[in-house]
Motif scaffolding. Structure first.
Motif, PDB file in Angstrom:
ATOM      1  N   ALA A  63       3.750  20.868  -0.168  1.00 42.66           N
ATOM      2  CA  ALA A  63       2.441  20.533  -0.436  1.00 42.66           C
ATOM      3  C   ALA A  63       2.326  19.210   0.006  1.00 42.66           C
ATOM      4  N   LEU A  64       3.512  18.477  -0.397  1.00 42.77           N
ATOM      5  CA  LEU A  64       3.628  16.826  -0.009  1.00 42.77           C
ATOM      6  C   LEU A  64       3.795  17.012   1.469  1.00 42.77           C
ATOM      7  N   ALA A  65       4.449  17.643   2.223  1.00 43.85           N
ATOM      8  CA  ALA A  65       4.617  17.604   3.640  1.00 43.85           C
ATOM      9  C   ALA A  65       3.183  17.863   4.297  1.00 43.85           C
ATOM     10  N   ALA A  66       2.536  18.866   3.705  1.00 47.99           N
ATOM     11  CA  ALA A  66       1.174  19.238   4.391  1.00 47.99           C
ATOM     12  C   ALA A  66       0.176  18.035   4.049  1.00 47.99           C
ATOM     13  N   LEU A  67       0.471  17.261   3.164  1.00 47.79           N
ATOM     14  CA  LEU A  67      -0.574  16.285   3.053  1.00 47.79           C
ATOM     15  C   LEU A  67      -0.320  15.176   3.828  1.00 47.79           C
ATOM     16  N   ARG A  68       1.232  14.915   4.058  1.00 50.36           N
ATOM     17  CA  ARG A  68       1.459  13.888   5.163  1.00 50.36           C
ATOM     18  C   ARG A  68       1.066  14.307   6.417  1.00 50.36           C
ATOM     19  N   GLU A  69       1.346  15.584   6.808  1.00 50.19           N
ATOM     20  CA  GLU A  69       0.715  15.889   8.266  1.00 50.19           C
ATOM     21  C   GLU A  69      -0.951  16.077   8.312  1.00 50.19           C
ATOM     22  N   ALA A  70      -1.463  16.089   7.287  1.00 47.75           N
ATOM     23  CA  ALA A  70      -3.091  16.021   7.129  1.00 47.75           C
ATOM     24  C   ALA A  70      -3.610  14.532   7.107  1.00 47.75           C
ATOM     25  N   ALA A  71      -2.713  13.640   6.804  1.00 44.71           N
ATOM     26  CA  ALA A  71      -2.894  12.248   6.707  1.00 44.71           C
ATOM     27  C   ALA A  71      -3.774  11.677   7.557  1.00 44.71           C
ATOM     28  N   PRO A  72      -3.640  11.972   8.987  1.00 43.99           N
ATOM     29  CA  PRO A  72      -4.247  11.442   9.952  1.00 43.99           C
ATOM     30  C   PRO A  72      -5.961  12.006   9.941  1.00 43.99           C
ATOM     31  N   ARG A  73      -6.034  13.301   9.808  1.00 44.27           N
ATOM     32  CA  ARG A  73      -7.202  13.875   9.705  1.00 44.27           C
ATOM     33  C   ARG A  73      -8.149  13.396   8.422  1.00 44.27           C
TER      34      ARG A  73
END
Length: 138
Positions: A63-73
């Protein structure tokens, strides 16, 4: 008044992130994420986004990795929704305070349960058995 600006910005950003993560991100890895706090730096360039994640340790890492990936969006969406001169860069951080508080709560509950069980067994031991002749005198 300027001293409180980072706090005001943090609250606005937190509200937006809650909406985005809760309703707009279409990633099953972030379903069990709760945004607990946002802290914006004094220069408004960076924001630490604290999240709690329900699930296993592996699910929390994903989940934390997904949030970091989505941070720019997420940042782009915040820019569209809020009229800020500069949108802070988002840094997602796992908030373990809630997890620690939950563990303390469980331990306190266990101690209270044990204390009550011990008190109950002491009460039973202190009870004096009645003789057959005492029952008829009531």
């Amino acid at each position: 008044m300027r001293a409180h600006r980072p706090e005001r910005i943090a609250e606005m950003v937190r509200e937006e992130i809650v909406q985005i993560v809760g309703y707009e991100l279409d990633d099953p890895r972030v379903e069990m994420v709760t945004v607990t706090d946002v802290r914006v730096s004094g220069d408004l360039r960076d924001a630490s986004v604290y999240v709690t994640i329900t699930g296993t340790e592996r699910e929390a890492r994903l989940a934390l990795a997904a949030l970091r990936e989505a941070a720019p969006r997420i940042r782009q969406q915040i820019a569209l929704e809020l009229s800020l001169r500069r949108v802070p860069h988002l840094h997602f951080v796992r908030d373990t305070e809630g997890e620690r508080a939950e563990r303390v709560g469980v331990l306190l509950y266990q101690l209270e349960t044990e204390r009550r069980a011990e008190q109950k067994s002491n009460d039973v031991e202190e009870e004096v058995p009645r003789s057959a002749g005492d029952e008829g005198r009531r």
